[in-house]
Design a protein around this motif. Structure first.
Motif, short mmCIF file in Angstrom:
data_model
loop_
_atom_site.label_atom_id
_atom_site.label_comp_id
_atom_site.label_asym_id
_atom_site.label_seq_id
_atom_site.Cartn_x
_atom_site.Cartn_y
_atom_site.Cartn_z
N MET A 13 0.83 -1.20 0.00
CA MET A 13 0.00 0.00 0.00
C MET A 13 0.86 1.26 0.00
SD MET A 13 -3.22 -1.06 2.45
CE MET A 13 -4.12 0.42 2.04
N SER A 18 0.70 8.85 -4.39
CA SER A 18 -0.26 9.79 -4.97
C SER A 18 0.42 11.00 -5.59
CB SER A 18 -1.25 10.25 -3.89
OG SER A 18 -0.57 10.79 -2.77
N ASP A 59 -1.98 9.98 1.55
CA ASP A 59 -0.84 9.34 2.21
C ASP A 59 -1.14 9.03 3.68
OD1 ASP A 59 0.51 9.41 -0.15
OD2 ASP A 59 1.80 11.10 0.37
N LYS A 62 -3.67 5.95 3.50
CA LYS A 62 -3.18 4.61 3.14
C LYS A 62 -2.52 3.94 4.34
CE LYS A 62 1.24 6.09 1.06
NZ LYS A 62 1.98 6.23 -0.23
N SER A 63 -1.88 4.73 5.19
CA SER A 63 -1.28 4.17 6.40
C SER A 63 -2.36 3.79 7.40
CB SER A 63 -0.31 5.19 7.01
OG SER A 63 0.38 4.63 8.11
N VAL A 88 4.00 0.61 5.33
CA VAL A 88 3.56 1.71 4.47
C VAL A 88 4.64 2.78 4.38
CG1 VAL A 88 1.92 3.61 4.21
CG2 VAL A 88 1.10 1.36 4.86
N HIS A 92 6.44 3.81 1.01
CA HIS A 92 6.37 5.19 0.52
C HIS A 92 7.77 5.76 0.28
CE1 HIS A 92 4.58 9.20 0.06
NE2 HIS A 92 5.66 9.62 0.70
#
Length: 207
Positions: A13, A18, A59, A62-63, A88, A92
């Motif tokens: 994820m 983004s 962001d 998603k976490s 995550v 990222h």
């Protein structure tokens, strides 16, 4: 096994960046514009408030979602959610889809705190904004967060594994922001007050 799966779930994820999507949609490579970082701050600087807000919310979300999903999938592992959020942050910052060169993970770090405890999230965010504006140093917020989160995690849980996860996440964020620390020492980092004035108000009001 649950530890590994929680981390992998989060990492997958985390690789959903983004900022890269928004940049591509606008025919801009954000790694070559502004600060070169694939995060909300640089997105705001280059593409404006709406794009930056979308990246920030995505962001954090998603976490948060990864943590909640891991808790649901692996309820027998008390720290599954925190492990997923660590995944995550790693995804990222070091996404395999972008040759391990992503953002700095601060918003994902925020999503981890939000999933852990909304009160902790609010305390750290408000404290970070306050110290950042007071000192006029952007890196002050993540540095304060890396100290406060492990301390608050321990005070709220009194649980060693939970605190250890908070420490691990904080160390990752600290490492990804070391260049900002160096820039601050050289007086070349972005000034917070200038950012709010020139980026959030002046430039966006002209669009």
């Amino acid at each position: 096994m649950e530890v590994f799966l929680s981390l992998i779930l989060g990492y997958a994820m985390g690789c959903l960046n983004s900022a890269a999507w928004v940049g591509k949609r606008n025919h801009i490579n954000l790694k070559e514009e502004g600060t070169g970082n694939l995060g909300a701050t640089n997105t705001t600087m280059v593409l404006g408030r709406k794009a930056g807000a979308f990246v920030l919310i995505f962001d954090v979300a998603k976490s948060f979602i990864a943590a909640r999903l891991a808790r649901w999938l692996f309820p027998q592992l008390a720290v599954s959610g925190m492990l997923a959020s660590i995944g995550v942050i790693l995804g990222h910052c070091f996404p395999i889809t972008m040759h391990f060169s992503g953002g700095k993970g601060l918003a994902a770090f925020g999503g981890m705190m939000l999933a852990y405890n909304p009160v902790v999230f609010v305390i750290v965010v408000l404290s970070g904004i306050g110290i950042m504006v007071l000192l006029d140093i952007g890196v002050a917020a993540p540095l304060l967060g890396t100290v406060m989160f492990p301390v608050l995690a321990y005070l709220f849980s009194h649980d060693i594994p939970t605190t250890a996860c908070a420490v691990i996440a904080s160390v990752i964020i600290l490492c990804t922001h070391l260049d900002n620390v160096h820039k601050t020492r050289e007086h070349s980092d972005m000034k917070v007050k200038n950012y709010f004035r020139d980026i959030l108000f002046k430039k966006n009001s002209e669009k």
